[in-house]
Design a protein around this motif. Sequence first.
Motif, PDB file in Angstrom:
ATOM      1  N   UNK A   1      36.289  43.119  33.567  1.00 57.99           N
ATOM      2  CA  UNK A   1      36.605  44.272  33.622  1.00 57.99           C
ATOM      3  C   UNK A   1      37.885  44.930  34.612  1.00 57.99           C
ATOM      4  N   UNK A   2      38.163  44.111  35.209  1.00 54.07           N
ATOM      5  CA  UNK A   2      39.371  43.829  36.260  1.00 54.07           C
ATOM      6  C   UNK A   2      40.890  43.750  35.434  1.00 54.07           C
ATOM      7  N   UNK A   3      41.241  45.022  35.310  1.00 54.76           N
ATOM      8  CA  UNK A   3      42.767  44.908  34.459  1.00 54.76           C
ATOM      9  C   UNK A   3      43.671  44.131  35.188  1.00 54.76           C
ATOM     10  N   UNK A   4      43.496  43.819  36.362  1.00 51.61           N
ATOM     11  CA  UNK A   4      44.637  43.039  37.202  1.00 51.61           C
ATOM     12  C   UNK A   4      44.529  41.564  36.967  1.00 51.61           C
ATOM     13  N   UNK A   5      43.495  41.209  36.580  1.00 51.03           N
ATOM     14  CA  UNK A   5      43.056  39.804  36.297  1.00 51.03           C
ATOM     15  C   UNK A   5      43.151  39.311  35.012  1.00 51.03           C
ATOM     16  N   UNK A   6      43.830  38.113  34.973  1.00 51.50           N
ATOM     17  CA  UNK A   6      43.881  37.420  33.643  1.00 51.50           C
ATOM     18  C   UNK A   6      42.694  36.556  33.740  1.00 51.50           C
TER      19      UNK A   6
END
Length: 873
Positions: free
Chosen positions: A43-48
């Motif tokens: 759910x963390x948008x900054x992580x791929x």
Amino acid sequence: MSGSDLHSHWARLFIASLASAGVRSVVLSPGSRSTPLALAAAREDRLQLHIVIDERAAAFFALGQARMTGRPSLLICTSGSAAGHYLPAIIEATQSHLPLIAVTADRPWDAYDCASAQTIDQIKIFGDNVRHFAELGLPDPQPSALAAVVRIAAQAVANSQGPRPGPVHINARFRKPLEPIAVAQRESFCDVVDALLAKGPPRVFVPSASQSPIDEAALLSLAVLCAERPRGLVVCGPAWSGCDAQALREALADLARATGFVIWAEATSGVRFGSLPVVQGAFDAVLRSPALCAALEPQLVIELGGPPVSSTYARFLAQHADCQRVIVAPHGWNDPSGGADLMIWADPATLCQALSRHPLLTVRSHEAAREAYASLLKRVEACAWSIVEDAQRDGGLSEGAVAAALVSALPPGATLMVGNSLAVRDLDLFCPPSEKPLRVLHQRGAAGIDGLIAGAAGARSQSREPLALLLGDLSAQHDLGGLATLQSAAGPLVVVVMNNGGGRIFEQLPIADSPSVSSQFERLFITPQQIDFHAAAQAFCVAHARVLDRAQLVAALDRGLSDSRPLLIECCVPPHDGRSRRAQIWQRLAAERPPDGSESSSIPSRSALRRAMPVAIFLHGFLGSPALWHDVRAQLNRESHAANLPGHGEHLPNTSDDFDTVVAHLARSLPDEGCELVGYSMGARVALALALHAPSRVRALTLIGVDPGFLPEQHEERARRMAWEDDLAALLSTQGIAAFVDRWEQLPVFASQRQLPPAVLAMQRQQRLAHDPRGLAWALRALGTGRMPSLWSRLSALRLPVRLINGSLDEKFVHIGRRLQGCLPSLTHIILPNVGHNVVLESPTHVMHILRTPHGHIEHEASPTLHPRRRSG
């Protein structure tokens, strides 16, 4: 925690903090115990997110990422033997100095050693093959535990990157249920979690062998803070063993002159003795007054060295959590309370010297506010010392009198070693700063009371100067064997034992006032001992003097500091005298009020500070695109937006629109609650116009390469500019976008960009070629400098913080920036070295750190009438 979704928030806070600290990739091997971490990562948008079933392959996959990026990738696995499969890649990461963060989910502690399935001992399972290990522990709703989650994440990223890059291991325990829990109402800890997420982890500047002694980005970030915040403090805690006290004192004197900041220095800092008048030492006492503590509300605190001994200082930080806090130390994570904004690993003296010479501090802003704050601090400091002196006027032999007499008796250049418990606190409370230079040694690492006598003898064996040790009677008892080391020690060496009948430090703690333990308090905590120090000294052939009053103490000190043999001085003070004197001092200080006119503070609260870092809206330059800001925005710990300017991309605006019409239209799309506008070149001009058009919707400006336009009398210059812009528009219409871009890229203003990597220039060209030439032609005629109205005469209306960034090679815009700096008292002019007009492209790291630094509070004072000089060029 039954019926609570704490575990989900705990995992979310941990994963988000890792992302804010710079992690961009997570490699997940599925499992049950890692469920909260897996959901948070997804759910963390900054992580791929990458899913790799086999943990061994997953670890080498993450290692391959680290080899390419130089950044740590995050590994997540379930409990049990899954973690063991990481070991080969962790060994390779250690040997290759590659950053990596392995997070192993684990069972709760009560599942250990009882044949519970999928449970093994995962504590330090990788041994010495990792640079750092931390136990995240079971989710805990206490604010201090939630703050520790952020710290552990930030430490993991920092320790993986340096000073010696390598793998880090975090063991994260979770108790069932592991899946998210739906709760009926918002839980009590959610506000703390939200605040920690909004603040983010500290920015950590890790030393590197390839860098200069001071990281340039760290220095720039700190200089911006100092320039914009007049209510600043430098707090000096225990110095590290390699500290050059004289160099630190000189550097702090220069920094105080450059910033106007006052220095708070504890006795162990190396700064208190041999200091200048700007150094103050009564802050632990001053902060006993709730009114004074509130009135001294700072905007910036720079901590040097180890965490201060003062307990009131820790409460002061908690009360003023709004202020920016910077920690500077050569090593260690010196932030036990959490909440630091910048962590800079550097020698404090070197950093302070470099900071005092930074161009941003050559012209001090908000001078009246700086002087007022320094004056307030000076007055409350004098008040505190007056109260302390009054409490000592009876002439009796007290703990404070012993400490003061010892400091007074030592010759300049002597060494003073101080024990813990009350001894170090006696120095701070009863010994004001002085110009006499003394070297102060301490044991504030573990803050224990053992080995002090032997440590003093060892220090004296490596020094030619006189040395004195101040310690309590229980500390002396703990090191009676250390008296043997004095036999071979050469004098002068004086060991001053404060014999006050036991561990009187406990009288300063809450346990002393607990009715339930009053009958056992002395036996369990004070533990008075019957020690014959004369006999002990005699047994080790050490001279001894027992003193009962101040005159005897002075004589004994004079004897010991002139003798060639060590002397043990036993100072017999009334057992309860220290507590009663302190109570008298604290009572008087608690009743003190701030000097007239200093009670009301204009410093923003925590909620107001969050408003100082609102949503950021990014505006690119002509022929640019939102992609310019991609890397910078990814590093920000706040909401941000970027879109094409009118005439760019596929947007074809109304051909009748002019500059003011465009600005009015854009202003209607700004958020009602306000925003920070960040603009480059044409975007900077539009941002400046938006701030003037809709001041209630713009709270701060960051302008890169801005030009407020031509002055009314500059008819000829404006006409030439309009003709040039019309020429360019015609070129777009007749020869197309490729020919136009060719000509645009040859402009002298972009000369410095030709040194950039070819891949960067190719990407920029590709973005430029993607525009519709009709829109660009319109943008030149409607938004170009030639046709935009002059903004110079309207600048006096600005009442918001403004940062202007220029590259040093961009001479024309540097010149404009300096004129703007003279016009706007709220403007901070930042010139980045060795880069040109587009500093976002040429120096993205510096721009990112500037944007991550909250704007300072701006005094609401009238701006001077503007009379700009005529433009050149």
